[in-house]
Design a protein around this motif. Sequence first.
Motif, PDB file in Angstrom:
ATOM      1  N   CYS A 149       9.946   7.538   2.715  1.00  0.00           N
ATOM      2  CA  CYS A 149       9.239   7.178   1.488  1.00  0.00           C
ATOM      3  C   CYS A 149      10.035   7.496   0.231  1.00  0.00           C
ATOM      4  O   CYS A 149       9.714   7.021  -0.857  1.00  0.00           O
ATOM      5  N   THR A 150      11.084   8.294   0.362  1.00  0.00           N
ATOM      6  CA  THR A 150      11.803   8.831  -0.792  1.00  0.00           C
ATOM      7  C   THR A 150      12.338   7.765  -1.745  1.00  0.00           C
ATOM      8  O   THR A 150      12.162   7.902  -2.961  1.00  0.00           O
ATOM      9  N   PRO A 151      12.978   6.689  -1.274  1.00  0.00           N
ATOM     10  CA  PRO A 151      13.457   5.701  -2.241  1.00  0.00           C
ATOM     11  C   PRO A 151      12.344   5.147  -3.130  1.00  0.00           C
ATOM     12  O   PRO A 151      12.519   5.007  -4.342  1.00  0.00           O
ATOM     13  N   VAL A 197       0.807  -1.213   0.000  1.00  0.00           N
ATOM     14  CA  VAL A 197       0.000   0.000   0.000  1.00  0.00           C
ATOM     15  C   VAL A 197       0.846   1.271   0.000  1.00  0.00           C
ATOM     16  O   VAL A 197       0.517   2.240  -0.682  1.00  0.00           O
ATOM     17  N   CYS A 198       1.957   1.289   0.733  1.00  0.00           N
ATOM     18  CA  CYS A 198       2.686   2.553   0.935  1.00  0.00           C
ATOM     19  C   CYS A 198       3.714   2.864  -0.142  1.00  0.00           C
ATOM     20  O   CYS A 198       4.069   4.022  -0.344  1.00  0.00           O
ATOM     21  N   GLY A 199       4.236   1.855  -0.832  1.00  0.00           N
ATOM     22  CA  GLY A 199       5.192   2.096  -1.908  1.00  0.00           C
ATOM     23  C   GLY A 199       6.626   2.312  -1.471  1.00  0.00           C
ATOM     24  O   GLY A 199       7.505   2.515  -2.301  1.00  0.00           O
ATOM     25  N   ALA A 200       6.919   2.236  -0.174  1.00  0.00           N
ATOM     26  CA  ALA A 200       8.279   2.489   0.306  1.00  0.00           C
ATOM     27  C   ALA A 200       9.271   1.441  -0.196  1.00  0.00           C
ATOM     28  O   ALA A 200      10.462   1.699  -0.269  1.00  0.00           O
ATOM     29  N   CYS A 201       8.773   0.265  -0.567  1.00  0.00           N
ATOM     30  CA  CYS A 201       9.645  -0.828  -0.998  1.00  0.00           C
ATOM     31  C   CYS A 201       9.735  -0.948  -2.516  1.00  0.00           C
ATOM     32  O   CYS A 201      10.215  -1.965  -3.033  1.00  0.00           O
ATOM     33  N   THR A 202       9.316   0.064  -3.249  1.00  0.00           N
ATOM     34  CA  THR A 202       9.282  -0.018  -4.709  1.00  0.00           C
ATOM     35  C   THR A 202      10.681  -0.212  -5.285  1.00  0.00           C
ATOM     36  O   THR A 202      11.622   0.490  -4.936  1.00  0.00           O
TER      37      THR A 202
END
Length: 156
Positions: free
Chosen positions: A104-106, A46-51
């Motif tokens: 969240c930046t990465p 959901v959060c996208g931090a691990c994209t």
Amino acid sequence: MDEVQIRLRVNGLERRGRVEPRLTLADFLREHCHLTGTHLGCEHGVCGACTVLLDGAAVRACLVLAVQAEGREVTTIEGLGTPENLSPVQVAFQENHGLQCGFCTPGFVVSVTALLRDNPDPTDEEIRAGLSGNICRCTGYQGIFKAVRAAAGNTP
């Protein structure tokens, strides 16, 4: 549970490991490759931090199993630039205040990299759609949107 041998390319380097079949790609990157720029937030996609990029496509590494990356190419935030040679997207985030706490930046930088590769001149609506899978709890998104426009060569 029996471990499985996997082999993949991460940031251009071959990586091998013995992993449990249920190990996520995010955990493999962090624990086996020591690439901690792939952040774990919600662990539900959901959060996208691990994209990360998987064969060039932006994916949530917490939802992909490491065994699914067998024989494939993975690019993490560490593979996009170095502190001495930042990618254009990283420079744009830095120069346009597209980050605060940085957690969240990465994920945002990787997502923007994929977005601009596929659509080098996105509209604001296309930027919103392209970043809809990433959540920032700090900035209110104004700096992030400014950074995306700058990276795309657009004037805000």
